[in-house]
Design a protein around this motif. Structure first.
Motif, short mmCIF file in Angstrom:
data_model
loop_
_atom_site.label_atom_id
_atom_site.label_comp_id
_atom_site.label_asym_id
_atom_site.label_seq_id
_atom_site.Cartn_x
_atom_site.Cartn_y
_atom_site.Cartn_z
N LEU A 4 8.81 -39.18 -63.25
CA LEU A 4 8.50 -39.12 -61.82
C LEU A 4 9.74 -39.45 -61.01
CD1 LEU A 4 5.09 -41.03 -61.62
CD2 LEU A 4 5.46 -38.58 -61.85
N GLN A 5 9.85 -38.81 -59.85
CA GLN A 5 10.94 -39.10 -58.92
C GLN A 5 10.40 -40.01 -57.83
OE1 GLN A 5 14.20 -37.88 -59.22
NE2 GLN A 5 14.68 -39.28 -57.55
N PHE A 8 7.70 -41.32 -54.41
CA PHE A 8 6.78 -40.45 -55.11
C PHE A 8 6.19 -39.37 -54.22
CE2 PHE A 8 6.30 -44.61 -57.34
CZ PHE A 8 6.96 -44.24 -58.50
N ASN A 9 5.82 -38.27 -54.86
CA ASN A 9 5.03 -37.23 -54.23
C ASN A 9 3.57 -37.67 -54.34
OD1 ASN A 9 3.14 -34.94 -54.60
ND2 ASN A 9 4.95 -33.71 -54.14
N HIS A 10 2.87 -37.77 -53.22
CA HIS A 10 1.50 -38.30 -53.22
C HIS A 10 0.59 -37.48 -54.12
CE1 HIS A 10 -1.95 -40.14 -50.65
NE2 HIS A 10 -1.72 -40.83 -51.71
N GLY A 11 0.75 -36.15 -54.10
CA GLY A 11 -0.07 -35.29 -54.96
C GLY A 11 0.18 -35.54 -56.43
N GLU A 12 1.45 -35.76 -56.78
CA GLU A 12 1.79 -36.04 -58.18
C GLU A 12 1.20 -37.37 -58.62
OE1 GLU A 12 5.64 -35.22 -60.90
OE2 GLU A 12 6.02 -36.39 -59.10
N LYS A 14 -1.54 -38.69 -57.54
CA LYS A 14 -2.98 -38.50 -57.71
C LYS A 14 -3.32 -37.81 -59.03
CE LYS A 14 -4.65 -38.70 -52.99
NZ LYS A 14 -5.43 -38.04 -51.95
N SER A 15 -2.37 -37.10 -59.62
CA SER A 15 -2.62 -36.41 -60.89
C SER A 15 -2.49 -37.34 -62.10
CB SER A 15 -1.66 -35.22 -61.05
OG SER A 15 -0.36 -35.68 -61.38
N GLY A 55 4.74 -44.72 -47.83
CA GLY A 55 5.09 -43.99 -49.05
C GLY A 55 5.86 -44.78 -50.08
N CYS A 57 6.89 -47.77 -52.95
CA CYS A 57 6.43 -48.44 -54.16
C CYS A 57 7.13 -49.80 -54.19
CB CYS A 57 6.85 -47.64 -55.39
SG CYS A 57 6.53 -48.45 -56.97
#
Length: 182
Positions: A4-5, A8-12, A14-15, A55, A57
């Protein structure tokens, strides 16, 4: 293993599912108990925060001093439950992910589900190994707190496990149930 980068991408996020092993590249915040208390108190007073949580972490870690030629000393996770009293408020203000070790309260998990947040864990007692993933350490706020100041770290292949996913699935509970049934 997923890489992961961060941010984070919120959609990523959630997956992701509880129990997945990941590695993180990029940068995120570092803060512990004292910094969380200050952020929480500032929010309660309506003051402007010294950092933007949107957004972000936060890794629950207080580094030990770096030896000559190193970016950081030992950088292992601290017990996440100590931040539980502050976490729902920080999630309401944009925090998207957390990294630490140990269990989270039911209130935190409910707030994570509400905001689509994820909780990662890394291995306690492996601070020296984890520190090798940290390429840069920069204090951003509350410098007077020393090792508990808010900092930003840049990481490369930082190893974690998804402990609680955005649906509230808890790897600790799943692991316990699996060991009892076998």
């Amino acid at each position: 293993m997923k890489i992961l980068q961060a941010p984070f991408n919120h959609g990523e996020l959630k997956s992701l599912r509880a129990g997945e092993h990941i590695q993180i590249k990029g940068h995120f915040l570092v803060a512990r108990d004292a910094a969380h208390k200050r952020l929480y108190e500032s929010i309660q007073k309506g003051e402007e925060l010294p950092i933007d949580l949107d957004g972000e972490c936060i890794y629950y870690m207080g580094p030990s001093p770096a030896r000559e030629g190193e970016v950081i000393g030992s950088a292992g996770p601290t017990t996440s439950g100590r931040m539980d009293i502050y976490t729902p408020t920080l999630l309401e203000h944009g925090l998207l992910a957390m990294i630490g070790k140990g269990y989270r309260s039911d209130e935190v998990v409910k707030s994570m589900v509400k905001h689509g947040a994820v909780y990662f864990v890394c291995i306690g007692g492996a601070g020296a190994l984890i520190s090798q993933s940290i390429k840069k350490y920069e204090v951003l706020a509350y410098e007077d707190l020393g090792a508990e100041a808010i900092a930003r770290i840049e990481v490369d292949y930082f190893p974690c496990i998804v402990a609680i996913d955005s649906l509230g699935n808890d790897f600790y509970k799943q692991g316990r149930a699996k060991s009892i049934s076998s």
